[in-house]
Design a protein around this motif. Structure first.
Motif, short mmCIF file in Angstrom:
data_model
loop_
_atom_site.label_atom_id
_atom_site.label_comp_id
_atom_site.label_asym_id
_atom_site.label_seq_id
_atom_site.Cartn_x
_atom_site.Cartn_y
_atom_site.Cartn_z
N ILE A 105 -109.80 74.59 -46.57
CA ILE A 105 -110.29 75.86 -47.13
C ILE A 105 -111.30 75.57 -48.25
CG2 ILE A 105 -109.64 77.93 -48.41
CD1 ILE A 105 -106.98 77.90 -46.90
N SER A 109 -115.14 76.78 -48.64
CA SER A 109 -115.79 77.40 -49.80
C SER A 109 -117.18 76.83 -50.01
CB SER A 109 -114.92 77.20 -51.06
OG SER A 109 -114.96 75.86 -51.53
N PHE A 141 -108.17 79.04 -54.54
CA PHE A 141 -107.87 78.02 -53.54
C PHE A 141 -108.07 76.61 -54.08
CE2 PHE A 141 -108.64 81.67 -50.64
CZ PHE A 141 -107.46 81.60 -49.92
#
Length: 224
Positions: A105, A109, A141
């Motif tokens: 993740i 980004s 995150f």
């Protein structure tokens, strides 16, 4: 183009550049010590941020087209609030996410921000996403990525809160050092004609680095 070369190095040496985890030597140290060790955790936090290429690439993407220090301060603060909140909460309340998935993740980004810098969302969808909200959300995150690693090392509960706060302060110090270096390079590059000429290419390489990180981590998730 120093920033482009940096991203190319990131792609060329994934074994080192994709190392989001705390170093093995630091891991052993974290596992062995007990009690309040503010200076040690301050150092470890700063070291992690300065050597965290995924964090730095995202930070580079965030400030790529920001020229005013006020705007840079707002976005960097949003990122800091995001990753500080989830790092502290994740470790303190013993809540972690699979390291491979969260790092994938984080790679996403980087891809997201590179595409944003390239104007992709306006061309594809006719809208501009809220960049401040995106920076804060992805900051959450990034914080979970760090908290998941710390939880893997079973940090001692003795002195946990002050040590975590010191670690977080170190992360912010490291972020400021990394940001300072980025701004120096960006400031010099922006004064040359090559900046606007190669900005799109630099973000394309940054996006490729993000995709590489995603693939690397998802491979680890399904293979390891």
């Amino acid at each position: 183009m120093p920033l482009l070369l940096f991203a190319l190095v990131f792609i060329a040496f994934p074994g080192d550049a994709l190392a989001h985890a705390v170093a093995e030597g630091d891991k052993g140290y974290i596992q062995e010590i007990t009690g309040v060790n503010l200076i040690s955790f301050l150092y470890l936090g700063a070291k992690h941020m300065v050597t965290g290429y995924d964090h730095i690439l995202f930070l580079l993407g965030v400030i790529f087209f920001l020229y005013k220090m006020k705007d840079i301060g707002i976005y960097v603060s949003l990122f800091a609030i995001g990753h500080s909140t989830t790092m502290l909460a994740g470790v303190y309340f013993n809540f972690g996410i699979n390291s491979y998935l969260i790092d994938a993740i984080i790679g996403l980004s980087i891809v997201y921000k590179a595409l944003d810098n390239m104007g992709a969302y306006q061309r594809w969808f006719g809208v501009q996403p809220n960049t401040k909200a995106a920076t804060l959300i992805f900051g959450f995150f990034h914080g979970f990525g760090l908290s998941s690693k710390i939880l893997d090392y079973e940090i001692s509960p003795d002195g946990l809160l002050p040590n975590l706060l010191a670690f977080n302060v170190g992360v912010e110090v490291g972020q400021l050092l990394a940001l300072g270096a980025i701004l120096i390079v960006m400031g010099a590059w922006r004064k040359t004609p090559s900046f606007l000429k190669h900005a799109y290419t630099a973000n394309t390489v940054m996006m490729a680095a993000g995709f590489l990180l995603i693939g690397y981590q998802l491979t680890g998730y399904f293979v390891v």
